[in-house]
Design a protein around this motif. Structure first.
Motif, PDB file in Angstrom:
ATOM      1  N   PHE A   1       0.850  -1.001  -0.100  1.00 59.39           N
ATOM      2  CA  PHE A   1      -0.034   0.088   0.003  1.00 59.39           C
ATOM      3  C   PHE A   1       0.770   1.139  -0.125  1.00 59.39           C
ATOM      4  CE2 PHE A   1      -3.033   3.154   1.963  1.00 59.39           C
ATOM      5  CZ  PHE A   1      -3.970   3.004   1.025  1.00 59.39           C
ATOM      6  N   LYS A   2       2.013   1.361   0.753  1.00 59.01           N
ATOM      7  CA  LYS A   2       2.884   2.280   0.862  1.00 59.01           C
ATOM      8  C   LYS A   2       3.382   2.620  -0.712  1.00 59.01           C
ATOM      9  CE  LYS A   2       5.984   1.843   3.841  1.00 59.01           C
ATOM     10  NZ  LYS A   2       7.134   1.730   5.084  1.00 59.01           N
ATOM     11  N   GLU A   3       4.025   1.403  -1.171  1.00 56.23           N
ATOM     12  CA  GLU A   3       4.445   1.550  -2.659  1.00 56.23           C
ATOM     13  C   GLU A   3       3.495   2.201  -3.386  1.00 56.23           C
ATOM     14  OE1 GLU A   3       5.930  -2.218  -3.890  1.00 56.23           O
ATOM     15  OE2 GLU A   3       7.432  -2.385  -2.246  1.00 56.23           O
ATOM     16  N   ARG A   4       2.180   1.736  -3.406  1.00 53.21           N
ATOM     17  CA  ARG A   4       1.469   2.422  -4.441  1.00 53.21           C
ATOM     18  C   ARG A   4       0.979   3.954  -4.144  1.00 53.21           C
ATOM     19  NH1 ARG A   4      -2.232   4.558  -6.418  1.00 53.21           N
ATOM     20  NH2 ARG A   4      -4.356   3.939  -6.468  1.00 53.21           N
ATOM     21  N   LEU A   5       0.806   4.327  -2.861  1.00 53.82           N
ATOM     22  CA  LEU A   5       0.953   5.835  -2.474  1.00 53.82           C
ATOM     23  C   LEU A   5       2.044   6.535  -2.849  1.00 53.82           C
ATOM     24  CD1 LEU A   5      -0.728   5.586   0.969  1.00 53.82           C
ATOM     25  CD2 LEU A   5      -1.820   6.089  -0.925  1.00 53.82           C
ATOM     26  N   VAL A   6       3.282   6.218  -3.028  1.00 51.74           N
ATOM     27  CA  VAL A   6       4.397   6.561  -3.299  1.00 51.74           C
ATOM     28  C   VAL A   6       4.741   6.884  -4.793  1.00 51.74           C
ATOM     29  CG1 VAL A   6       7.065   6.263  -3.701  1.00 51.74           C
ATOM     30  CG2 VAL A   6       6.133   5.864  -1.380  1.00 51.74           C
ATOM     31  N   PHE A   7       4.196   5.520  -5.417  1.00 52.50           N
ATOM     32  CA  PHE A   7       3.979   5.626  -6.945  1.00 52.50           C
ATOM     33  C   PHE A   7       3.033   6.715  -7.346  1.00 52.50           C
ATOM     34  CE2 PHE A   7       1.851   4.577 -10.709  1.00 52.50           C
ATOM     35  CZ  PHE A   7       2.936   4.692 -11.708  1.00 52.50           C
ATOM     36  N   ALA A   8       1.865   7.173  -6.488  1.00 56.10           N
ATOM     37  CA  ALA A   8       0.761   8.047  -7.049  1.00 56.10           C
ATOM     38  C   ALA A   8       1.680   9.277  -6.762  1.00 56.10           C
ATOM     39  CB  ALA A   8      -0.159   7.658  -6.061  1.00 56.10           C
ATOM     40  N   GLN A   9       2.116   9.655  -5.774  1.00 62.04           N
ATOM     41  CA  GLN A   9       2.767  10.803  -5.292  1.00 62.04           C
ATOM     42  C   GLN A   9       3.850  11.200  -6.403  1.00 62.04           C
ATOM     43  OE1 GLN A   9       4.744  11.198  -1.639  1.00 62.04           O
ATOM     44  NE2 GLN A   9       4.548  13.401  -1.760  1.00 62.04           N
TER      45      GLN A   9
END
Length: 108
Positions: A34-42
């Motif tokens: 989930f953190k990776e997904r948020l970092v990618f989005a940012q």
């Protein structure tokens, strides 16, 4: 006998501790995903869903992009639900260990 009862409680406790370890490993894995997904989005500029859809070339592209957004949201929802469920299971297993310890104490 008291000895066999203590062994039984010890085995139950070990099983619950193993269950907690496995749940915590799954929680860590899902949280990192989930953190990776948020970092990618940012890092990708945090494009809004509307901008993403408005960048479509035609109706077919709009539908495809809407499906991608739906899939991403469903994935995020699933990860969050699993995190919540796993945390609840960890708490339940910890409570069961406490009950086992109390029963063990009373039976000694």
């Amino acid at each position: 006998t008291l000895s066999s009862l203590i062994m039984e409680y010890t085995e139950l406790t070990r099983a619950k501790e193993k269950e907690i370890d496995e749940l915590n490993a799954r929680i860590d894995k899902n949280f990192n995903l989930f953190k990776e997904r948020l970092v990618f989005a940012q890092e990708s500029g945090n494009i809004s869903y509307i901008d993403f859809i408005l960048g479509s070339a035609d109706l077919s592209d709009i539908i495809s992009r809407a499906e991608v957004i739906d899939d991403m949201l469903e994935y995020d929802r699933k990860i969050i639900e699993e995190l919540i469920s796993d945390r609840a299971e960890v708490e339940k297993a910890k409570e069961e260990i406490m009950k086992i310890a109390i029963e063990k104490e009373f039976n000694q």
